[in-house]
Design an enzyme around this catalytic site. Structure first.
Site, PDB file in Angstrom:
ATOM      1  N   ASN A 241       0.873  -1.170   0.000  1.00  0.00           N
ATOM      2  CA  ASN A 241       0.000   0.000   0.000  1.00  0.00           C
ATOM      3  C   ASN A 241       0.911   1.220   0.000  1.00  0.00           C
ATOM      4  O   ASN A 241       1.439   1.614   1.045  1.00  0.00           O
ATOM      5  CB  ASN A 241      -0.884  -0.058   1.256  1.00  0.00           C
ATOM      6  CG  ASN A 241      -1.859   1.103   1.330  1.00  0.00           C
ATOM      7  OD1 ASN A 241      -1.799   2.026   0.511  1.00  0.00           O
ATOM      8  ND2 ASN A 241      -2.737   1.075   2.316  1.00  0.00           N
TER       9      ASN A 241
ATOM     10  N   ARG B 282      -2.496  -2.063  -3.542  1.00  0.00           N
ATOM     11  CA  ARG B 282      -3.705  -1.262  -3.377  1.00  0.00           C
ATOM     12  C   ARG B 282      -3.599  -0.093  -4.341  1.00  0.00           C
ATOM     13  O   ARG B 282      -2.625   0.663  -4.315  1.00  0.00           O
ATOM     14  CB  ARG B 282      -3.794  -0.734  -1.945  1.00  0.00           C
ATOM     15  CG  ARG B 282      -4.949   0.201  -1.791  1.00  0.00           C
ATOM     16  CD  ARG B 282      -4.954   0.857  -0.433  1.00  0.00           C
ATOM     17  NE  ARG B 282      -6.131   1.683  -0.302  1.00  0.00           N
ATOM     18  CZ  ARG B 282      -6.164   2.810   0.412  1.00  0.00           C
ATOM     19  NH1 ARG B 282      -5.100   3.226   1.049  1.00  0.00           N
ATOM     20  NH2 ARG B 282      -7.273   3.499   0.490  1.00  0.00           N
TER      21      ARG B 282
ATOM     22  N   HIS C  65     -12.697   3.068  -0.330  1.00  0.00           N
ATOM     23  CA  HIS C  65     -12.713   2.039   0.739  1.00  0.00           C
ATOM     24  C   HIS C  65     -13.407   0.766   0.266  1.00  0.00           C
ATOM     25  O   HIS C  65     -13.905  -0.011   1.080  1.00  0.00           O
ATOM     26  CB  HIS C  65     -13.476   2.514   1.998  1.00  0.00           C
ATOM     27  CG  HIS C  65     -12.855   3.639   2.733  1.00  0.00           C
ATOM     28  ND1 HIS C  65     -13.610   4.612   3.360  1.00  0.00           N
ATOM     29  CD2 HIS C  65     -11.562   3.942   2.998  1.00  0.00           C
ATOM     30  CE1 HIS C  65     -12.805   5.481   3.951  1.00  0.00           C
ATOM     31  NE2 HIS C  65     -11.565   5.095   3.745  1.00  0.00           N
TER      32      HIS C  65
ATOM     33  N   GLY D 105     -10.532   8.427   7.634  1.00  0.00           N
ATOM     34  CA  GLY D 105     -11.460   8.624   6.517  1.00  0.00           C
ATOM     35  C   GLY D 105     -12.695   7.793   6.823  1.00  0.00           C
ATOM     36  O   GLY D 105     -12.574   6.772   7.504  1.00  0.00           O
TER      37      GLY D 105
ATOM     38  N   ARG E 270     -11.779  15.728   7.041  1.00  0.00           N
ATOM     39  CA  ARG E 270     -12.535  16.121   5.839  1.00  0.00           C
ATOM     40  C   ARG E 270     -13.971  16.470   6.196  1.00  0.00           C
ATOM     41  O   ARG E 270     -14.583  15.817   7.044  1.00  0.00           O
ATOM     42  CB  ARG E 270     -12.546  14.977   4.813  1.00  0.00           C
ATOM     43  CG  ARG E 270     -11.203  14.678   4.239  1.00  0.00           C
ATOM     44  CD  ARG E 270     -11.238  13.492   3.301  1.00  0.00           C
ATOM     45  NE  ARG E 270     -10.082  12.648   3.541  1.00  0.00           N
ATOM     46  CZ  ARG E 270     -10.041  11.336   3.352  1.00  0.00           C
ATOM     47  NH1 ARG E 270     -11.099  10.706   2.880  1.00  0.00           N
ATOM     48  NH2 ARG E 270      -8.965  10.648   3.618  1.00  0.00           N
TER      49      ARG E 270
ATOM     50  N   ASP F 174      -8.957  12.615  16.773  1.00  0.00           N
ATOM     51  CA  ASP F 174      -8.947  11.277  17.373  1.00  0.00           C
ATOM     52  C   ASP F 174     -10.162  11.127  18.289  1.00  0.00           C
ATOM     53  O   ASP F 174     -10.334  11.895  19.239  1.00  0.00           O
ATOM     54  CB  ASP F 174      -7.649  11.079  18.159  1.00  0.00           C
ATOM     55  CG  ASP F 174      -7.461   9.617  18.525  1.00  0.00           C
ATOM     56  OD1 ASP F 174      -8.432   8.988  19.008  1.00  0.00           O
ATOM     57  OD2 ASP F 174      -6.351   9.102  18.323  1.00  0.00           O
TER      58      ASP F 174
ATOM     59  N   GLY G 104     -11.147   2.037  12.544  1.00  0.00           N
ATOM     60  CA  GLY G 104     -10.688   2.501  13.865  1.00  0.00           C
ATOM     61  C   GLY G 104     -11.784   2.967  14.806  1.00  0.00           C
ATOM     62  O   GLY G 104     -11.881   2.511  15.951  1.00  0.00           O
TER      63      GLY G 104
ATOM     64  N   ASN H 200     -13.850   0.416  17.599  1.00  0.00           N
ATOM     65  CA  ASN H 200     -13.428   0.692  18.979  1.00  0.00           C
ATOM     66  C   ASN H 200     -14.324   1.634  19.780  1.00  0.00           C
ATOM     67  O   ASN H 200     -14.335   1.554  21.001  1.00  0.00           O
ATOM     68  CB  ASN H 200     -12.014   1.292  18.966  1.00  0.00           C
ATOM     69  CG  ASN H 200     -10.990   0.309  18.436  1.00  0.00           C
ATOM     70  OD1 ASN H 200     -10.778  -0.749  19.023  1.00  0.00           O
ATOM     71  ND2 ASN H 200     -10.399   0.639  17.302  1.00  0.00           N
TER      72      ASN H 200
ATOM     73  N   GLU I 265      -8.246  -5.105   5.131  1.00  0.00           N
ATOM     74  CA  GLU I 265      -8.046  -4.787   3.719  1.00  0.00           C
ATOM     75  C   GLU I 265      -6.873  -5.559   3.120  1.00  0.00           C
ATOM     76  O   GLU I 265      -6.920  -5.967   1.965  1.00  0.00           O
ATOM     77  CB  GLU I 265      -7.847  -3.282   3.553  1.00  0.00           C
ATOM     78  CG  GLU I 265      -9.146  -2.524   3.804  1.00  0.00           C
ATOM     79  CD  GLU I 265      -8.955  -1.038   3.998  1.00  0.00           C
ATOM     80  OE1 GLU I 265      -9.118  -0.297   3.031  1.00  0.00           O
ATOM     81  OE2 GLU I 265      -8.640  -0.616   5.129  1.00  0.00           O
TER      82      GLU I 265
HETATM   83  P1  AMP Z   1      -8.304   4.092  10.904  1.00  0.00           P
HETATM   84  O1  AMP Z   1      -8.235   5.187   9.882  1.00  0.00           O
HETATM   85  O2  AMP Z   1      -9.265   3.008  10.563  1.00  0.00           O
HETATM   86  O3  AMP Z   1      -6.946   3.562  11.296  1.00  0.00           O
HETATM   87  O4  AMP Z   1      -8.907   4.773  12.232  1.00  0.00           O
HETATM   88  C1  AMP Z   1      -8.144   5.721  12.975  1.00  0.00           C
HETATM   89  C2  AMP Z   1      -9.058   6.419  13.957  1.00  0.00           C
HETATM   90  O5  AMP Z   1      -9.695   5.443  14.807  1.00  0.00           O
HETATM   91  C3  AMP Z   1      -8.331   7.320  14.944  1.00  0.00           C
HETATM   92  O6  AMP Z   1      -8.149   8.598  14.389  1.00  0.00           O
HETATM   93  C4  AMP Z   1      -9.296   7.363  16.116  1.00  0.00           C
HETATM   94  O7  AMP Z   1     -10.235   8.407  15.911  1.00  0.00           O
HETATM   95  C5  AMP Z   1     -10.048   6.056  16.039  1.00  0.00           C
HETATM   96  N1  AMP Z   1      -9.713   5.123  17.129  1.00  0.00           N
HETATM   97  C6  AMP Z   1      -8.710   4.235  17.189  1.00  0.00           C
HETATM   98  N2  AMP Z   1      -8.741   3.562  18.362  1.00  0.00           N
HETATM   99  C7  AMP Z   1      -9.791   4.035  19.064  1.00  0.00           C
HETATM  100  C8  AMP Z   1     -10.374   3.743  20.336  1.00  0.00           C
HETATM  101  N3  AMP Z   1      -9.861   2.837  21.145  1.00  0.00           N
HETATM  102  N4  AMP Z   1     -11.476   4.449  20.702  1.00  0.00           N
HETATM  103  C9  AMP Z   1     -12.007   5.373  19.886  1.00  0.00           C
HETATM  104  N5  AMP Z   1     -11.526   5.682  18.675  1.00  0.00           N
HETATM  105  C10 AMP Z   1     -10.433   5.028  18.264  1.00  0.00           C
END
Ligand code: AMP
Length: 405
Positions: free
Chosen positions: A10, A93, A182, A214, A243, A284, A332, A336, A386
């Site tokens: 990727n 990818r 995605h 995203g 975004r 986050d 993410g 979670n 993925e």
């Molecule tokens: P991804 O782009 O799928 O890797 O998701 C990343 C995002 O997941 C981060 O910016 C967080 O906002 C969210 N994230 C990751 N771990 C947690 C968690 N334990 N609780 C809440 N949000 C999370």
């Protein structure tokens, strides 16, 4: 010796993520990441799964070629080198495959030319993907290289969902339509959700909510995507980490005419400084929840706007599908953030949607149901994968073509 390994690459503009998988059981042999390519402080982190002990290296790495050579050396140190006869293919990818690439595709010169032709609609991603492919080809010219497109799963969208309501001639001239992204994740998660329900993908209608930095939603009818929230680019749709998602397009003219902003400034504003980070300074979800718990009003408003948009898409895709068997949360945030899942579904009992708070609080890497047993619609958490999907599609294609020859 049979070739059963697939390397998944990727390639981003300054990074390369990779995984080496054994397709006999889909297990990982090595995973890693090179960041800050082209800088003095490039960083490589490599983990062979046999020991689980990561190795890190920091130093100047001029370009993708240097990065992939370093990756290849790390793999060789673990006896997993790219020259191994056990390597069956490299799966790449590729973010934008336009309308043409509806399936994973073995890369040849014509495929490279088409990915290049799509650069105007994916200026950030496709050039980096191309660099990764060309570098890998130079390292192993004899090996099949397969492109797995983020847009492919969405090419089944009907024209009524894929077209914007703008002048057809202008749209066609500039290839303006909704492509969606995605797709590898939406494909994997919709199938895994069917499996969780003990059904064939052709039997179920699923709303997939891929909520990462995203974010995108899709409506999947009997295994085929019929609508998705991202459009010409990954900017449309849900509120994301940085975004804006959906917005009146006239905001852009207003910012130009009244705000005196340039095209690039607006592009940067909407892609990098909007969404959650624009609304409250954090992208986050963990940090946003922490601030909400401390009574922070700005973080609360950002969360509410995020949920409002998500709910609108659940409702919209419910209407598009007519019958919904499951809503699946992934990526993410989706995997979670239990408060996001609870809030997104709250108040939708009349649609048969509900979350059991005890099940929702469980933390696990496994696909699981979080709806009460009595609920009409299953609500599920389905971790996305993925890389496994890219490796599976790559391996299937290479094996098919071997069988044909
Ligand atoms: P991804 O782009 O799928 O890797 O998701 C990343 C995002 O997941 C981060 O910016 C967080 O906002 C969210 N994230 C990751 N771990 C947690 C968690 N334990 N609780 C809440 N949000 C999370």
């Amino acid at each position: 010796m049979s070739s059963t390994r697939v390397l998944v690459l990727n390639s981003g503009s300054s990074s390369v993520k990779y995984q080496l998988l054994d397709m006999r059981d889909g297990s990982r042999l090595a995973v890693g990441l090179v960041e800050r390519i082209g800088e003095e402080t490039s960083r490589l982190k490599h983990t062979p799964l046999a020991t689980g002990e990561s190795r890190e290296w920091t130093g100047p790495m001029a370009d993708h070629e240097a990065a992939l050579k370093a990756v290849s050396e790390e793999l060789a140190r673990d006896g997993l080198g790219l020259d191994s006869p056990e390597l069956a293919a490299i799966g790449h990818r590729v973010v934008h495959g336009g309308k043409l690439f509806t399936e994973p595709t073995v890369i040849d010169d014509a495929v490279l030319a088409e990915i290049e032709r799509l650069i105007p609609v994916a200026p950030l991603h496709n050039p980096a993907n191309l660099t990764g492919i060309r570098t890998a080809q130079a390292l192993r010219p004899d090996l099949p290289q397969v492109a797995v497109f983020d847009t492919a799963f969405h090419t089944t969208m009907p024209e009524s969902a894929a077209r914007y309501a703008i002048d057809v001639k202008t749209a066609d001239e500039h290839r303006i339509r909704r492509y969606g992204f995605h797709g590898t994740s939406h494909a994997y998660v919709s199938r895994a959700t069917a499996k969780l329900l003990g059904k064939d993908p052709s039997e179920v209608n699923v709303i997939v909510l891929h909520l990462g930095n995203g974010a995108s939603a899709s409506a999947v009818e009997g295994g085929r995507c019929v609508d998705t929230s991202m459009g010409l680019t990954p900017l449309e749709g849900l509120v994301m980490g940085t975004r804006s998602g959906d917005m009146d397009p006239a905001v852009i003219f207003h910012l130009m005419r009244v705000g005196g902003m340039s095209t690039d400034e607006i592009d940067n504003l909407l892609n990098k400084k909007s969404g959650l980070i624009g609304l409250c300074g954090d992208n986050d979800m963990r940090e946003i929840r922490r601030r909400i718990d401390e009574g922070d009003e700005q973080a609360k408003l950002a969360f509410d706007i995020y949920i409002h948009r998500l709910k609108k898409y659940i409702g919209a895709y419910y209407a598009v599908l007519g019958r919904v068997d499951a809503v699946a949360f992934t990526a993410g945030v989706g995997e979670n953030a239990s408060p996001v899942r609870e809030a997104a579904v709250a108040g939708l009992e009349a649609l048969g949607l509900a979350v059991d708070s005890e099940l929702n609080a469980v933390r696990s890497d496994e696909p699981r149901l979080i709806s009460p047993e009595s609920a009409r619609v299953a609500v599920a958490v389905v971790p996305t994968d993925e890389e496994l999907e890219i490796a599976t599609q790559t391996y299937a294609l290479v094996n098919d073509s071997r069988n044909l020859t």
